[in-house]
Write an enzyme that holds these catalytic residues in place. Structure first.
Site, mmCIF file in Angstrom:
data_model
loop_
_atom_site.group_PDB
_atom_site.id
_atom_site.type_symbol
_atom_site.label_atom_id
_atom_site.label_comp_id
_atom_site.label_asym_id
_atom_site.label_seq_id
_atom_site.Cartn_x
_atom_site.Cartn_y
_atom_site.Cartn_z
ATOM 1 N N ALA A 47 7.464 2.872 -0.260
ATOM 2 C CA ALA A 47 6.197 3.242 -0.794
ATOM 3 C C ALA A 47 5.216 2.354 -0.852
ATOM 4 C CB ALA A 47 6.352 3.812 -2.392
ATOM 5 N N GLU A 48 5.529 1.192 -1.344
ATOM 6 C CA GLU A 48 4.655 -0.057 -1.434
ATOM 7 C C GLU A 48 5.295 -1.384 -1.356
ATOM 8 O OE1 GLU A 48 1.908 2.775 -3.510
ATOM 9 O OE2 GLU A 48 4.021 1.856 -4.601
ATOM 10 N N THR A 49 4.640 -2.242 -0.589
ATOM 11 C CA THR A 49 5.096 -3.874 -0.571
ATOM 12 C C THR A 49 4.074 -4.724 -1.147
ATOM 13 O OG1 THR A 49 6.261 -3.296 1.752
ATOM 14 C CG2 THR A 49 5.991 -5.621 1.043
#
Length: 332
Positions: A47-49
């Site tokens: 979903a996010e890094t």
């Protein structure tokens, strides 16, 4: 330039293991280009890094950049808590105030450690919600777009508002948690519109202090987790039997879902930014008390729990964060 960087994956808002929202974390990444960061975030497909970079603000303890598989975000909630946890585990120490100060593209975000977590490598962290940069009722055509794309009836919607604090969701307060759980989104119809929904559990809520996570979310049916099976019309009417809602002890005060069409994870399992925005809106309008809990991720096989508290400083969003993967990543 070093081509190998320390790397972690952490589980955010996880009341029990692997039930929150995973986050990829790359340390000492200031040498990487924007293109390298985006390419890695696309490849890892979480979903996010988060990438740790050098802060530019004197008050900041550290700085991060946040990427989805398709774009960079100025702020996001679960990356904020996940990055703070990773920074502390790597030896970071809060300043004299006891608070952490994170720098991101939206500015400075204040965080605090609330307590140790339930496992060896976890802890409860909280961030102070940034102010909304856009709020107010949705335009009629946007409201109709959201209602239609989610398959709702107009009478299911109690209220609506823009909830922009980095991400740009349209927010809907729905009649109850069962309506939230019964949604079968048409992601093609919703393309171009991020929508967050929240609905209360209508039974007497379990208190913040005594609530304990369940051992499991939903039983398996024929080898498939039942919450991943689409609902038919009869299921929608009896969703409380499948997802533990109004006729059973509620798992939290509210159920939340966040739909992000076009992203690799089109339904986010646990969303700090959305719940921060809901927290500001709901506590100011009286839709929610000054302290409440949220469950999110039920329909995608997760059991994330978020704690919302409004005080004289603003709205705090907290949850357990745990490290699950440690290693390194190479950029050739």
């Amino acid at each position: 330039m070093s081509s190998t960087f320390a790397y972690q994956q952490v589980d955010v808002f996880a009341a029990t293991e692997f039930n929150g929202n995973g986050l990829a974390v790359v340390f000492d990444a200031h040498q990487l280009t924007d293109a390298q960061m985006q390419r890695f975030a696309t490849w890892i497909n979480m979903a996010e890094t988060v990438f740790f970079v050098e802060p530019s603000e004197e008050e900041a303890d550290y700085a991060i950049r946040i990427f989805t598989p398709t774009t960079e975000l100025p702020f996001a909630g679960h990356p904020t808590l996940g990055a703070a946890h990773a920074w502390l585990e790597a030896g970071g120490q809060p300043g004299p105030s006891g608070y952490l100060v994170q720098e991101c593209r939206s500015g400075l975000i204040q965080l605090r450690v609330e307590r140790a977590g339930s496992t060896e490598h976890s802890q409860r962290l909280a961030f102070l919600a940034p102010p909304l940069t856009r709020s107010g009722p949705l335009e009629p055509d946007v409201l109709q777009w959201a209602i239609s794309g989610l398959g709702l009836k107009p009478e299911d919607v109690v209220d609506h508002s823009w909830l922009v604090n980095g991400p740009q969701p349209a927010g809907l307060v729905l009649r109850d948690a069962d309506v939230v759980l019964g949604i079968e989104p048409d992601f093609e119809a919703l393309e171009g519109l991020e929508v967050g929904v929240i609905g209360p559990y209508t039974a007497a809520s379990v208190s913040h202090s005594s609530w304990q996570p369940r051992d499991s979310v939903i039983p398996r049916v024929s080898g498939t987790r039942e919450e991943l099976i689409p609902l038919d019309s009869s299921d929608v009417e009896r969703s409380e039997e499948r997802f533990g809602s109004v006729v059973m002890q509620p798992p939290a005060d509210f159920e939340v879902r966040n739909f992000v069409p076009g992203e690799a994870v089109p339904e986010d399992p646990a969303t700090g930014s959305l719940n921060a925005a809901f927290g500001i809106w709901l506590t100011e309008t009286g839709y929610a008390p000054q302290r409440y809990t949220v469950r999110q991720g039920t329909r995608v096989g997760r059991d994330a729990i978020l704690h919302i508290e409004a005080d004289e400083q603003g709205v705090w969003v907290s949850g357990d964060v745990a490290t699950k993967v440690r290693g390194s990543v190479s950029f050739d």
